[in-house]
Design an enzyme around this catalytic site. Structure first.
Site, PDB file in Angstrom:
ATOM      1  N   CYS A 163      13.089  10.604   7.597  1.00 38.07           N
ATOM      2  CA  CYS A 163      13.018  10.165   9.004  1.00 38.07           C
ATOM      3  C   CYS A 163      14.351  10.423   9.673  1.00 38.07           C
ATOM      4  O   CYS A 163      14.420  10.582  10.889  1.00 38.07           O
ATOM      5  CB  CYS A 163      12.707   8.680   9.070  1.00 38.07           C
ATOM      6  N   THR A 164      15.417  10.412   8.862  1.00 34.25           N
ATOM      7  CA  THR A 164      16.768  10.568   9.398  1.00 34.25           C
ATOM      8  C   THR A 164      17.259  12.018   9.388  1.00 34.25           C
ATOM      9  O   THR A 164      18.425  12.271   9.729  1.00 34.25           O
ATOM     10  CB  THR A 164      17.742   9.733   8.550  1.00 34.25           C
ATOM     11  N   LYS A 168       0.866  -1.182   0.000  1.00 38.77           N
ATOM     12  CA  LYS A 168       0.000   0.000   0.000  1.00 38.77           C
ATOM     13  C   LYS A 168       0.904   1.233   0.000  1.00 38.77           C
ATOM     14  O   LYS A 168       1.496   1.576   1.016  1.00 38.77           O
ATOM     15  CB  LYS A 168      -0.915   0.036   1.228  1.00 38.77           C
ATOM     16  N   SER A 228       4.185   8.126  10.620  1.00 38.04           N
ATOM     17  CA  SER A 228       4.277   8.951  11.829  1.00 38.04           C
ATOM     18  C   SER A 228       4.139   8.105  13.097  1.00 38.04           C
ATOM     19  O   SER A 228       3.616   6.977  13.067  1.00 38.04           O
ATOM     20  CB  SER A 228       3.187  10.010  11.818  1.00 38.04           C
ATOM     21  N   GLY A 287       1.723   4.972  13.723  1.00 42.92           N
ATOM     22  CA  GLY A 287       2.460   3.731  13.974  1.00 42.92           C
ATOM     23  C   GLY A 287       2.010   3.046  15.262  1.00 42.92           C
ATOM     24  O   GLY A 287       1.927   1.820  15.335  1.00 42.92           O
ATOM     25  N   GLU A 325       8.814  15.818  15.998  1.00 43.52           N
ATOM     26  CA  GLU A 325       9.354  15.757  14.643  1.00 43.52           C
ATOM     27  C   GLU A 325       8.463  16.597  13.729  1.00 43.52           C
ATOM     28  O   GLU A 325       7.278  16.315  13.591  1.00 43.52           O
ATOM     29  CB  GLU A 325       9.337  14.307  14.162  1.00 43.52           C
ATOM     30  N   GLU A 356       8.802   1.646  11.382  1.00 40.83           N
ATOM     31  CA  GLU A 356       9.868   2.622  11.164  1.00 40.83           C
ATOM     32  C   GLU A 356       9.175   3.979  11.235  1.00 40.83           C
ATOM     33  O   GLU A 356       8.603   4.459  10.260  1.00 40.83           O
ATOM     34  CB  GLU A 356      10.533   2.378   9.817  1.00 40.83           C
TER      35      GLU A 356
END
Ligand code: UN1
Length: 517
Positions: free
Chosen positions: A304-305, A192, A249, A253, A404, A270
């Site tokens: 994300c990093t 997906k 997010s 998650g 974040e 992740e």
């Protein structure tokens, strides 16, 4: 290299997308032209205009995909792993043949610079090669048995069909981390994709499915584009998917983990990062400036990093932030098809609003804006979602610093001692990536030690972003604990079976138990 116009760029990717409009966004072994299902419109964040349309999965399409995937899984599990690896390798090579168009499509669909779009495709090629090698190394341990004429061994079997839910920011690479590894383990994959990036998913699935067909294999890489309610929620609740890998997010998650655990399924998460870079007085400061700027500004801060916090030692803090501010002011923001641009657009208007809200909140909470903070006018790309690279001097305990924000905002803060730096560094809920810039071995090793960074990824003299595929990728705390990509992350896609074999004619029992009948 002259700048491509949107028109030229679109025609260069058209071979990946034609002929239908909307394109089928469901692949069940055949491309399903959904009747009556929603259409996803993919907008380019470069100019805010539609790039293409994809038909989403209806509930019955989802069922068709699932039924076919389960059928395929039976066959695929019986194909020798090295043969599976060869198939994945062929797909990687086919991706390489289409690298320039696919990279451009990634740029058009999610706004990455040309080199980053190409890097995304390279990441798929790399993991394809890794997976092919891995297909001959799916090792299980053997153990000495405590019983005579017995042997114990571990084997790793496929799980069957698994679900992979990806985010917009790595619209194909993160799929490949999961899909290629899972495929060599013997699983089949239902993908997906993000509704912000369905075109890349269709293009990649077309390539993968053609290779599988040409090789005479069953289809392994299925696609179910669609919204959370029709596709995502179904995957979470579907007992036929023993594993759901989710990138996105933290709040979503957490919900994924609860729903999947509620049916005793496994999730591989992740989630967000809030990555800090520590810059010591003993750093090579020019290298550190580049490392921090790349970490914070690549993909417009939507990795994300991405580096979100700079923790610099007090002796160099002022000068370092000044230097970085100069760099930030000189960086070209705008249409990522321009080869001189380093910072492209955010993904959509909502992201721009999130950025503006964070800038306001940071200042309300005592932060001092050093540069940026506003919507950017990008020459030649009206209608796109551009913002200025932003530096805010902050305190570690400001609530916004704990969050974040997927945008190019860097919070800076000074530290006294390395212990102080580590304390600041680890005082956020997320735990994905981290970096230290220092030429001092003791400092570097302390940061790498158990008393140092609490993240899943730790870097010395290189930035928080830009991990290679060979290591296990993922993070701790609210980042969710999953590991994908390299090393032994493949084990997450397999079920472990401990086999005890008696090759004698007696029946000795473990732990010295006797049972005479
Ligand atoms: C992500 O943002 O979800 O390490 C993945 C990096 C990339 C992958 C990021 N290789 O920055």
């Amino acid at each position: 290299m002259p700048q491509l116009t949107m028109g030229t760029a679109r025609s260069r990717v058209s071979s990946l997308l034609e002929p239908s409009d909307p394109m089928a966004g469901v692949f069940s072994g055949r491309w399903v032209e959904s009747v009556g299902a929603e259409t996803i419109i993919s907008l380019s964040p470069i100019d805010g205009l539609p790039l293409g349309r994809v038909s989403a999965a209806s509930p019955s399409d989802y069922e068709e995909v699932m039924a076919q995937a389960r059928e395929s899984a039976q066959v695929w599990a019986g194909v020798p792993a090295p043969v599976r690896g060869q198939a994945v390798l062929q797909i990687a090579e086919e991706l390489r043949r289409h690298k320039s168009e696919l990279g451009l499509l990634v740029s058009l669909e999610v706004g990455k610079t040309i080199v980053e779009g190409l890097g995304e495709v390279q990441e798929m090629i790399d993991i394809g090669h890794f997976a092919a090698g891995l297909s001959r190394q799916l090792y299980g341990l053997t153990m000495p048995s405590e019983r005579p004429e017995h042997r114990i061994q571990e084997q790793w079997h496929p799980l069957g069909a698994i679900g992979v839910i990806t985010a917009f920011n790595f619209p194909s690479a993160v799929w490949s981390w999961n899909a290629f590894i899972a495929a060599v383990v013997g699983d089949v994959v239902i993908w997906k994709p993000s509704s912000e990036a369905p075109l890349t998913a269709v293009a990649v699935t077309r390539i993968a499915s053609r290779v599988m067909e040409d090789l005479g294999h069953p289809q392994v890489f299925f696609l179910a584009a669609g919204g959370g309610q029709v596709v995502g929620d179904r995957m979470l609740d579907d007992r036929r998917l023993p594993l759901v890998s989710f990138t996105g997010s933290i709040p979503t998650g957490r919900w994924v983990a609860e729903r999947v655990a509620g049916r005793s399924g496994r999730s591989l998460l992740e989630l967000g990062g809030n990555n800090g870079a520590v810059v010591s007085e003993k750093a090579d400061l020019e290298l550190a400036v580049r490392g921090v700027a790349f970490g914070a500004l690549a993909t417009a801060g939507q990795r994300c990093t991405s580096t979100r916090r700079l923790i610099a030692q007090e002796g160099i803090y002022g000068a370092f932030v000044d230097r970085l501010t100069t760099v930030y002011r000189s960086v070209k923001v705008g249409n990522p098809l321009d080869p001189d641009v380093l910072v492209g657009p955010l993904i959509n208007q909502q992201a721009v609003e999130g950025y503006l809200a964070a800038v306001t909140q940071a200042q309300e909470q005592g932060g001092r804006l050093r540069c940026g903070g506003k919507v950017a006018a990008a020459a030649g790309a009206p209608g796109g979602f551009y913002v200025e690279p932003t530096i805010i001097e902050a305190q570690p305990d400001m609530p916004i610093v704990q969050e974040e924000t997927f945008a190019p905002i860097l919070y800076t803060m000074p530290y006294h001692t390395l212990e102080h730096a580590v304390a600041i560094h680890n005082a956020v809920p997320q735990g994905l990536s981290s970096a230290i810039f220092t030429t001092d071995l003791r400092e570097a090793e302390h940061f790498l030690s158990a008393q140092g960074s609490d993240c899943g990824l730790v870097n010395v003299n290189t930035g928080t972003a830009g991990a290679e595929i060979g290591g296990a990728f993922g993070g701790e705390k609210e980042t969710g604990g999953g590991r994908e990509s390299g090393s032994d992350a493949w084990k997450a896609y397999a079920r472990r079976q401990t086999a005890s074999i008696n090759f004698g004619s007696a029946l000795p029992l473990a732990q010295g138990v006797s049972f005479e009948v």
